[in-house]
Design an enzyme around this catalytic site. Structure first.
Site, PDB file in Angstrom:
ATOM      1  N   GLU A 236     -13.187  13.831 -10.569  1.00 59.93           N
ATOM      2  CA  GLU A 236     -13.522  12.511 -10.028  1.00 59.93           C
ATOM      3  C   GLU A 236     -14.831  11.988 -10.596  1.00 59.93           C
ATOM      4  O   GLU A 236     -14.976  10.780 -10.809  1.00 59.93           O
ATOM      5  CB  GLU A 236     -13.576  12.557  -8.502  1.00 59.93           C
ATOM      6  CG  GLU A 236     -12.270  12.953  -7.830  1.00 59.93           C
ATOM      7  CD  GLU A 236     -11.091  12.095  -8.275  1.00 59.93           C
ATOM      8  OE1 GLU A 236     -11.290  10.887  -8.541  1.00 59.93           O
ATOM      9  OE2 GLU A 236      -9.981  12.628  -8.375  1.00 59.93           O
TER      10      GLU A 236
ATOM     11  N   PRO B 207       2.688   4.728   1.191  1.00 63.09           N
ATOM     12  CA  PRO B 207       3.375   5.079   2.445  1.00 63.09           C
ATOM     13  C   PRO B 207       2.398   5.684   3.453  1.00 63.09           C
ATOM     14  O   PRO B 207       1.533   6.484   3.093  1.00 63.09           O
ATOM     15  CB  PRO B 207       4.424   6.116   1.991  1.00 63.09           C
ATOM     16  CG  PRO B 207       4.646   5.831   0.545  1.00 63.09           C
ATOM     17  CD  PRO B 207       3.326   5.357   0.012  1.00 63.09           C
ATOM     18  N   GLY B 208       2.546   5.271   4.702  1.00 58.17           N
ATOM     19  CA  GLY B 208       1.732   5.848   5.765  1.00 58.17           C
ATOM     20  C   GLY B 208       0.409   5.168   6.016  1.00 58.17           C
ATOM     21  O   GLY B 208      -0.339   5.592   6.902  1.00 58.17           O
ATOM     22  N   THR B 209       0.090   4.109   5.274  1.00 60.63           N
ATOM     23  CA  THR B 209      -1.200   3.442   5.491  1.00 60.63           C
ATOM     24  C   THR B 209      -1.172   2.486   6.681  1.00 60.63           C
ATOM     25  O   THR B 209      -2.220   1.984   7.091  1.00 60.63           O
ATOM     26  CB  THR B 209      -1.630   2.670   4.230  1.00 60.63           C
ATOM     27  OG1 THR B 209      -0.550   1.852   3.781  1.00 60.63           O
ATOM     28  CG2 THR B 209      -2.029   3.630   3.121  1.00 60.63           C
TER      29      THR B 209
ATOM     30  N   GLY C 289       0.832  -1.202   0.000  1.00 59.08           N
ATOM     31  CA  GLY C 289       0.000   0.000   0.000  1.00 59.08           C
ATOM     32  C   GLY C 289       0.860   1.243   0.000  1.00 59.08           C
ATOM     33  O   GLY C 289       2.092   1.176   0.042  1.00 59.08           O
TER      34      GLY C 289
ATOM     35  N   ASP D 260      -2.782  10.067 -13.086  1.00 56.75           N
ATOM     36  CA  ASP D 260      -3.547   9.538 -14.224  1.00 56.75           C
ATOM     37  C   ASP D 260      -2.673   9.375 -15.459  1.00 56.75           C
ATOM     38  O   ASP D 260      -2.670   8.329 -16.107  1.00 56.75           O
ATOM     39  CB  ASP D 260      -4.715  10.484 -14.549  1.00 56.75           C
ATOM     40  CG  ASP D 260      -5.736  10.556 -13.433  1.00 56.75           C
ATOM     41  OD1 ASP D 260      -5.728   9.661 -12.566  1.00 56.75           O
ATOM     42  OD2 ASP D 260      -6.530  11.516 -13.422  1.00 56.75           O
TER      43      ASP D 260
ATOM     44  N   HIS E 234     -14.016  10.292 -13.870  1.00 56.51           N
ATOM     45  CA  HIS E 234     -13.530   8.921 -13.690  1.00 56.51           C
ATOM     46  C   HIS E 234     -14.683   7.969 -13.396  1.00 56.51           C
ATOM     47  O   HIS E 234     -14.776   6.889 -13.983  1.00 56.51           O
ATOM     48  CB  HIS E 234     -12.547   8.875 -12.514  1.00 56.51           C
ATOM     49  CG  HIS E 234     -11.196   9.439 -12.816  1.00 56.51           C
ATOM     50  ND1 HIS E 234     -10.441   9.045 -13.890  1.00 56.51           N
ATOM     51  CD2 HIS E 234     -10.445  10.372 -12.151  1.00 56.51           C
ATOM     52  CE1 HIS E 234      -9.288   9.688 -13.889  1.00 56.51           C
ATOM     53  NE2 HIS E 234      -9.274  10.517 -12.845  1.00 56.51           N
TER      54      HIS E 234
END
Length: 720
Positions: free
Chosen positions: A522, A305-307, A303, A595, A525
């Site tokens: 968003e 970083p920081g998750t 995942g 993207d 998408h």
């Protein structure tokens, strides 16, 4: 009453009634000799052992029974539960039979060996048995556990009519070459309330309630051999129970100090379910209900970083009550040249083997690299590191009790040989927390804040507002923000306020124009994903820092048409900005994970990775070849332009749906679930805008029978 209890009481009576023969010296003398405490022995006791010609003396008259030896009574109870019938033990003693028992905790294996030998002597005095214990007091102090196992194996292979029985402790692992040939190992898990109650009932049949109540099974499973000896040394039932309760509290406190447990983490989704199953399987293995080969033994958590990947691995160890052995590729590489690095690697795996059962955490696994990489710098070094890692992984995963949890920011950078099942059983994505998880994390962090001065507290409404705007932030960002908020509050001489947290998270004044652009992006998408059926949308969110659309059930195998759909979905945010706002911004680009970065890499892989473009030539890193191959760059650019035109055309046709979703994102900021799923109630949400309800509720499902990825995946899209 458990069906094995009659067998236990019968066996205890037989052991207590064994006669003391001339060949047997007093128990405490024997133990002192075996343990090397010769100075404690009164030599007259050896001289006073019973001569052969004298009649047998009652066991009860010369030494204490099992009621006065609770550790041995406990060993017998565990043995009788595993072998509830006398015929079960008789089968172990058939000529040529080989039996292997794994006893946990390892320090109780010696008591098990002594009790088993006594029971066999009482029930089958004429049977010939080769009994070896690789841990505890059943072998000489100078004998190493592996020496004992090797000697047992040599005797078992020799011709002879006797039976062979090997008792292993956790620290004495069975070599793989033997494990493949021997029958399945009988797992004797740690003591629980049922066997403890049976053992203690020999001395005091009173009820185990009130002051005599025992701790729960999960707490007892954390106790080591020394804790059991410490608790059961006491003479009375109440004292033993009280000491067990105290020691389990000490063990639980030590586990909390060593790291978190799963309850401390605010996890949801597939990764939370997988972690809980893993902890349950470890408990079942330690209890002897399942074999080690029946459970997942290695896991890769990947995942951003920081998750909280390493934190999750530590929480699995904490919840399972297993010690941690931590290592990282960076630490190994810091040791020096290749030889130093490999030495540190071997030492880390050796620590895990000696600490089993344990959790071995391998941080930054991607630092080992991949032999398939197009980077030719230090290729020989990388190949030797990977070969060493493969060898060590194979060695440790062949043993019982070592759970390997690896972490990485980029699973694609890891050598495929490391990721195959058997080395890494399962790969799990750890996404950024969901809106509900963000609120739970903030609530937990706020609850732990010290309040030393009077002032305003942070209430539920404050948490709702903060979590709504903080959705999409990683647990590390939230934790760092709370520390910064405390610093701000200390400087002002007051308790932490919601405004401090908001400031630490960078929540300044919101710009409606920026929010609208992010919402348009968003929504583009999401509409394209919905139109093409590229996976199942599970949520969307926007904020001043950007946004993303979460997707599950992505296709496992793809055609050229499917990959072109994916390209169009990647560029749909940029196309939506052009269509609704007149021009794109930098939000679609900026990095490899943006993207444009993802679309460019995918287009290059179509040409030089998947063989679905102009030719079948394969390259290890087609994206890196763009800078030196103008022809490839031209074909990739053509892919991107076609995808952008297709996305723009689709969004023109779907403009009402695009504008409706933009309005909803602006109103709600966070949408959980598929925004295009049919509502359960008839009326459409008025915030979608007039006339848009029917379009918003329409569903275009993926084609029936299309392959889907078995694990949940979160697809992130760049925001404005």
């Amino acid at each position: 009453m458990p069906d094995w209890l009659p067998r236990f009481y019968t066996a205890a009576a037989l052991i207590d009634a064994r006669p003391l023969t001339a060949e047997e010296m007093p128990e405490h003398v024997f133990e002192a000799l075996v343990e090397g405490r010769i100075g404690e022995i009164d030599l007259e006791e050896i001289d006073d052992t019973v001569p052969i010609e004298e009649p047998e003396i009652s066991f009860a008259e010369t030494r204490p029974g099992l009621a006065q030896r609770p550790l041995r009574a406990l060993a017998l109870a565990r043995l009788c539960r595993a072998l509830p019938l006398a015929e079960d033990l008789a089968r172990w003693l058939a000529p040529g039979t080989i039996t292997v028992i794994a006893c946990r905790p390892a320090g109780l294996a010696g008591d098990l060996a002594i009790v088993l030998a006594q029971l066999i002597e009482a029930e089958h005095p004429t049977r010939k048995l080769n009994l070896v214990c690789s841990s505890g007091r059943a072998h000489a102090p100078e004998t190493k556990p592996l020496d004992a196992v090797a000697g047992f194996w040599k005797d078992a292979l020799a011709e002879g009519r006797g039976a062979h029985l090997l008792i292993l402790g956790d620290a004495a692992q069975l070599p793989r070459r033997m494990a493949r040939l021997l029958p399945p190992v009988l797992q004797l898990g740690p003591p629980d309330r049922e066997v403890v109650a049976a053992a203690l009932s020999l001395g005091d049949p009173g009820p185990l309630t009130g002051d005599c109540a025992l701790p729960p099974d999960a707490a007892l499973a954390r106790l080591g051999a020394d804790a059991w000896r410490l608790a059961l040394r006491l003479p009375d039932l109440a004292g033993r129970a009280a000491e067990l309760r105290r020691l389990t509290e000490v063990a639980a406190a030590g586990t909390k100090e060593a790291g978190p447990v799963l309850e401390d983490l605010c996890l949801d989704g597939p990764v939370a379910a997988a972690a809980r199953r893993l902890v349950a399987d470890i408990a079942a293995w330690r209890a002897g209900r399942i074999a080690w080969s029946q459970m997942t033994r290695s896991l890769l958590i990947h995942g951003e970083p920081g998750t909280g990947k390493t934190w999750l691995a530590r929480a699995v160890a904490g919840s399972a009550g297993l010690p941690l052995v931590t290592a990282s590729l960076a630490e190994w590489q810091a040791a020096g040249h290749l030889g130093d690095m490999l030495r540190e690697m071997r030492a880390a795996f050796a620590r895990a083997r000696s600490a089993a059962p344990c959790v071995l955490i391998l941080d930054e696994l991607d630092a080992a690299g991949s032999r398939a990489s197009g980077d030719r710098h230090a290729v020989s070094y990388r190949a030797q590191v990977i070969a060493g890692l493969l060898q060590e992984l194979d060695g440790v995963l062949g043993l019982e009790g070592v759970l390997v949890l690896a972490t990485t920011n980029d699973a694609r950078a890891i050598d495929p040989a490391l990721l195959r099942p058997g080395r890494i059983d399962r790969v799990l994505a750890l996404p950024r927390p969901s809106p509900a998880a963000v609120r739970a994390i903030l609530a937990r962090l706020v609850a732990a804040l010290p309040v030393t001065l009077p002032g305003a507290s942070i209430g539920g409404a404050d948490l709702d507002r903060l979590s709504r705007r903080a959705t999409g932030r990683s647990p590390a960002e939230l934790d760092a923000a709370l520390r910064e908020a405390q610093s701000r509050a200390r400087e002002a001489g007051r308790p932490v306020a919601a405004a401090d947290i908001a400031a630490a998270l960078g929540f300044g004044r919101e710009d409606p124009a920026v929010l609208r652009r992010v919402a348009v992006h968003e929504a583009g998408h999401a509409v394209m994903l919905h139109h093409t059926g590229r996976g199942r949308i599970t949520g969307a969110r926007i904020g001043m820092g950007g946004g993303h659309v979460a997707v599950e059930d992505l296709p496992l195998l793809d055609t050229r048409a499917g990959l072109e759909d994916q390209l169009a979905c990647c560029l749909a945010g940029r196309a939506a900005e052009e269509l609704i706002l007149g021009a794109p911004t930098t939000g679609a680009g900026g990095g490899a994970a943006s993207d444009l970065g993802r679309a460019t890499q995918l287009a290059a892989e179509i040409e030089r990775g998947y063989g679905l473009g102009a030719g079948l030539l394969w390259q290890a890193d087609p994206g890196a070849a763009l800078a030196t191959d103008p022809a490839l760059a031209a074909r990739v650019e053509a892919h991107l332009q076609r995808a952008l035109r297709r996305a723009r055309a689709t969004l023109i046709a779907e403009r009402p749906r695009l504008e409706a979703l933009t309005a909803r994102l602006l109103a709600e900021r966070v949408i959980e679930g598929d925004p295009f799923a049919a509502p359960r109630t008839a009326p459409a949400d008025p915030r979608w805008g007039a006339g848009a309800g029917a379009d918003a509720a329409a569903v275009t499902a993926p084609a029936a029978g299309s392959p889907t990825h078995p694990a949940s995946t979160e697809a992130r899209h760049g925001g404005a």
